[in-house]
Design an enzyme around this catalytic site. Structure first.
Site, short mmCIF file in Angstrom:
data_model
loop_
_atom_site.label_atom_id
_atom_site.label_comp_id
_atom_site.label_asym_id
_atom_site.label_seq_id
_atom_site.Cartn_x
_atom_site.Cartn_y
_atom_site.Cartn_z
N TYR A 146 -3.32 -0.83 9.52
CA TYR A 146 -2.21 -1.38 10.29
C TYR A 146 -2.66 -1.91 11.65
O TYR A 146 -2.03 -2.81 12.19
CB TYR A 146 -1.14 -0.31 10.54
CG TYR A 146 -0.26 -0.02 9.35
CD1 TYR A 146 -0.77 0.60 8.21
CD2 TYR A 146 1.08 -0.34 9.38
CE1 TYR A 146 0.04 0.87 7.13
CE2 TYR A 146 1.91 -0.07 8.30
CZ TYR A 146 1.38 0.54 7.19
OH TYR A 146 2.20 0.82 6.12
N LYS A 195 -9.75 8.28 -0.26
CA LYS A 195 -10.42 7.53 -1.34
C LYS A 195 -11.91 7.62 -1.06
O LYS A 195 -12.62 6.60 -0.88
CB LYS A 195 -9.89 6.08 -1.34
CG LYS A 195 -10.33 5.24 -2.52
CD LYS A 195 -9.62 5.57 -3.83
CE LYS A 195 -10.20 4.78 -4.98
NZ LYS A 195 -9.69 5.23 -6.30
N ASP A 227 -5.33 8.07 -5.75
CA ASP A 227 -4.74 7.67 -7.04
C ASP A 227 -4.30 8.88 -7.83
O ASP A 227 -3.21 8.92 -8.42
CB ASP A 227 -5.71 6.78 -7.85
CG ASP A 227 -7.16 7.25 -7.83
OD1 ASP A 227 -7.45 8.24 -7.11
OD2 ASP A 227 -7.99 6.66 -8.53
N ASP A 251 2.11 5.78 3.87
CA ASP A 251 3.26 4.90 3.69
C ASP A 251 3.67 4.86 2.23
O ASP A 251 4.84 5.04 1.87
CB ASP A 251 2.90 3.49 4.19
CG ASP A 251 4.06 2.52 4.02
OD1 ASP A 251 5.20 2.91 4.32
OD2 ASP A 251 3.81 1.38 3.59
N ASP A 255 7.07 6.92 0.14
CA ASP A 255 8.14 6.29 -0.64
C ASP A 255 8.24 6.94 -2.02
O ASP A 255 9.33 7.18 -2.54
CB ASP A 255 7.90 4.77 -0.83
CG ASP A 255 8.62 3.93 0.22
OD1 ASP A 255 8.76 4.40 1.37
OD2 ASP A 255 9.05 2.80 -0.11
C1 IPM Z 1 7.62 2.67 7.21
C2 IPM Z 1 7.62 1.18 7.02
C3 IPM Z 1 6.69 0.52 8.02
C4 IPM Z 1 5.30 1.06 7.76
C5 IPM Z 1 6.68 -1.02 8.00
C6 IPM Z 1 8.06 -1.61 8.13
C7 IPM Z 1 5.79 -1.58 9.05
O1 IPM Z 1 7.30 0.83 5.72
O2 IPM Z 1 7.94 3.15 8.31
O3 IPM Z 1 7.32 3.38 6.24
O4 IPM Z 1 4.63 0.60 6.83
O5 IPM Z 1 4.90 1.96 8.48
MN MN Z 2 7.19 2.52 4.36
#
Ligand code: IPM
Ligand code: MN
Ligand code: NAD
Length: 361
Positions: A146, A195, A227, A251, A255
């Site tokens: 990032y 990794k 993975d 990240d 999710d």
């Molecule tokens: C999160 C989001 C952000 C990230 C994006 C919007 C930059 O996906 O906070 O998880 O990847 O950190």
């Molecule tokens: Mn995210």
């Protein structure tokens, strides 16, 4: 107690969900005799529209002068919105990266646990979730891909793009310490995810994490390739306690972890640095597909507000009151549409979910 809270509603569903969190915070203030003074700032697309940049330095100064920051989400339809016709550093998400960096928020904590009441909303088979799960992802937030150098240029008549992934020992050490400290207060297990079979940065990660672990002999350390971790999360989520990982892996894995709790609308987060000042936000985005429709689940943001009370304001009792109110409303069978199942008593909108949680404080 009197506190200064900066609110960043942001874009899409951001203003709706932050509005519900403020409703709940106001009820907490009433009940427990506190004064929360709010200042709103713009970040993301709404700031681009007003100031031409996703986050102004003045807005950052307002955050720095407050006790805590509560954020909804930023961004629009990537690639299909006027906010994306500009250089990357002028897009909505750049505001989020800037605030994390400017406030020194290197540790992103994302707790993922399965409420008993939400077992039906979890997409995994019942035999996998019968004993539930309760993990926290500790994601490095101000390094890695990032924040590495990047460029797009033409080489031999062809466009070529480059992103770089760099970590130094100190960046790895401070996030590892955070993970071990957290594990010590939980089930005493850290799974460090990398990794290391391919990346130098992961090999350094593993070395530094192993060094840090020597100071935490009461905490078990396990290394796992990313993975495999993605697969283990859906096969046996109950094995995890603290997952420690770098920015991009964290990240993606968060999710995935959010979805097995029932919905991404359930996963709260805290971004912390060396001081008490933290940034609290749901792990999900601005959900442009449902913005303005009173459909968004505000629970991730409300639980992020609870984390804010705990970590930045030392109001543990009050934070627990929010968590209990959420559990109570879920146990009564109320659901937003993302977590609804055939056992739901009533599917409610964003605002009613906020009302119900506030009423239970
Ligand atoms: C999160 C989001 C952000 C990230 C994006 C919007 C930059 O996906 O906070 O998880 O990847 O950190
Ligand atoms: Mn995210
Ligand atoms: P998203 O998380 O916004 O949405 C993914 C899916 O989850 C969508 O179907 C959405 O409707 C649903 N969803 C998300 N939050 C929900 C909630 N609270 N209740 C019910 N359903 C919910 O991810 P995306 O679509 O990939 O990204 C949309 C925008 O958000 C992009 O501009 C992205 O950059 C941005 N984003 C911002 C943040 C942040 O501000 N922290 C985080 C992630 C993505």
């Amino acid at each position: 107690m009197e506190c200064k809270i900066t609110l960043i509603p942001g874009d899409g569903i951001g203003p709706e969900i932050v509005g519900e969190a403020v409703k709940v915070l106001n009820k907490v203030a009433d009940k427990f005799g506190h004064t929360f003074n709010y200042t709103k700032i713009l970040m993301g697309g709404c700031s681009i529209d007003e100031y031409g940049v996703p986050l102004t330095d003045e807005a950052v100064d307002i955050c720095k002068a407050s006790d805590a920051v509560l954020l909804g989400a930023v961004g629009g339809n990537v690639g299909n919105s006027r906010w994306y016709d500009v250089a990357p550093n002028l897009r909505p998400e750049a505001g989020l990266l800037k605030i994390r960096k400017d406030l020194g928020l290197f540790a992103n904590l994302r707790p993922a646990y399965l409420y008993n009441e939400l077992k039906k909303a979890c997409p995994l088979k019942e035999e996998i979730t019968k004993d539930g799960f309760d993990m926290i992802i500790v994601r490095e937030l101000t390094g890695g891909l990032y924040f590495g150098e990047r460029e797009t240029k033409t080489v031999n008549g062809m466009l070529e793009a480059r992103d770089t992934l760099t970590y130094n020992e100190e960046e790895i050490r401070r996030i590892a310490i955070k993970a071990f400290e957290i594990a010590r207060k939980r089930k005493k297990k850290v799974t460090s995810v990398d990794k290391a079979n391919v990346l130098d940065s992961s090999r350094l990660w593993r070395k530094v994490v192993a060094e840090v672990s020597k100071d935490y002999e009461d905490v078990a350390l396990e290394n796992m390739l990313v993975d495999n971790c993605a697969m283990q999360l859906v096969m046996n989520p109950g094995q995890f306690d603290v997952i420690l990982t770098e920015n991009m892996f964290g990240d993606i894995l968060s999710d995935e972890a959010s979805m097995i709790t029932g919905s991404i609308g359930m996963l709260s987060s805290a971004s912390l640095g060396k001081t008490k000042l933290g940034l609290y936000e749901p792990s999900h985005g601005s959900a442009p597909d449902i913005a303005g429709q009173n459909k968004a689940n505000p629970i991730a943001t409300i639980l992020s507000a609870a984390m804010m009370l705990k970590f930045s304001l030392d109001l543990d009792k009050e934070a627990n009151a929010i968590e209990e109110a959420v559990a109570k409303v879920l146990s009564e069978g109320y659901r937003t549409v993302d977590i609804a199942s055939n056992e739901t008593k009533e599917v409610v909108g964003t605002d009613k979910m906020g009302d119900l949680i506030a009423a239970n404080i």
